[in-house]
Design a protein around this motif. Sequence first.
Motif, PDB file in Angstrom:
ATOM      1  N   TYR A  75       0.785  -1.231   0.000  1.00  0.00           N
ATOM      2  CA  TYR A  75       0.000   0.000   0.000  1.00  0.00           C
ATOM      3  C   TYR A  75       0.819   1.284   0.000  1.00  0.00           C
ATOM      4  O   TYR A  75       0.280   2.361  -0.214  1.00  0.00           O
ATOM      5  CB  TYR A  75      -0.947   0.025   1.194  1.00  0.00           C
ATOM      6  N   ALA A  76       2.143   1.217   0.200  1.00  0.00           N
ATOM      7  CA  ALA A  76       2.910   2.456   0.334  1.00  0.00           C
ATOM      8  C   ALA A  76       4.384   2.250  -0.005  1.00  0.00           C
ATOM      9  O   ALA A  76       4.872   1.118  -0.054  1.00  0.00           O
ATOM     10  CB  ALA A  76       2.786   3.003   1.756  1.00  0.00           C
ATOM     11  N   TYR A  90       4.408   7.234   1.672  1.00  0.00           N
ATOM     12  CA  TYR A  90       3.707   7.642   0.469  1.00  0.00           C
ATOM     13  C   TYR A  90       2.775   6.505   0.054  1.00  0.00           C
ATOM     14  O   TYR A  90       3.211   5.552  -0.599  1.00  0.00           O
ATOM     15  CB  TYR A  90       4.705   7.946  -0.650  1.00  0.00           C
ATOM     16  N   THR A  91       1.522   6.578   0.481  1.00  0.00           N
ATOM     17  CA  THR A  91       0.583   5.534   0.085  1.00  0.00           C
ATOM     18  C   THR A  91       0.383   5.593  -1.415  1.00  0.00           C
ATOM     19  O   THR A  91       0.576   6.637  -2.046  1.00  0.00           O
ATOM     20  CB  THR A  91      -0.786   5.688   0.780  1.00  0.00           C
ATOM     21  N   TYR A  92      -0.018   4.472  -1.987  1.00  0.00           N
ATOM     22  CA  TYR A  92      -0.268   4.454  -3.430  1.00  0.00           C
ATOM     23  C   TYR A  92      -1.360   5.454  -3.779  1.00  0.00           C
ATOM     24  O   TYR A  92      -1.281   6.119  -4.818  1.00  0.00           O
ATOM     25  CB  TYR A  92      -0.648   3.058  -3.896  1.00  0.00           C
ATOM     26  N   TYR A  94      -1.961   8.292  -2.261  1.00  0.00           N
ATOM     27  CA  TYR A  94      -1.370   9.631  -2.220  1.00  0.00           C
ATOM     28  C   TYR A  94      -0.503   9.887  -3.457  1.00  0.00           C
ATOM     29  O   TYR A  94      -0.556  10.964  -4.056  1.00  0.00           O
ATOM     30  CB  TYR A  94      -0.557   9.821  -0.937  1.00  0.00           C
TER      31      TYR A  94
END
Length: 131
Positions: A75-76, A90-92, A94
Motif C-alpha cells: 500500500y505504500a 507515500y501511500t499508493y 497519495y
Amino acid sequence: MTTPPLTNAHYHQKSRELALTWQIDGEQQTFRLSAEMLRVYSPSAEVRGHSPEQAVLQTGMKYVGLKNITPVGNYALKLHFDDGHDSGLYTYAYLWEMIENRELWWEDYLHELDRAGASREPLGIPLQSGS
C-alpha cells in the motif's frame, strides 16, 4: 477514479525522477514525479504538520534526490531522501493523487515560495555523505 494498482517504481538518478508504473484499464502506464516535488509534498508530519496551519514550506530542495525506496506492504513506499528526510509514508493513493494534481500542486508550491520570498535553490553548497 479509484487508485489503480502500482506495478513498478524505478528511480532515475540522473534526472532525479521517480517513475511509477500503474495498471490502468489493462495497460501499463508510467508517470514521473521529481524528487523535489515528492520531498516538498512529503506526507510526513514534519512537513505537513498535524493541520494545514502547521505545514512547513520546504525551501532549497531543487537538487534533492533519493537514496533508497522501501516498499511498505502492498500500500505504500517509504522514500529515503539524500537530505536525510525519510519520515513520510507515500501511500499508493497519495502518489496517484500527486500524479493527478502535479501541475496544480507545482504551481501552488512556486506561488508559496514566491509569497514567502524563498527559493528552490539551496542556501549553501550541498554536502554529500561519503562512504
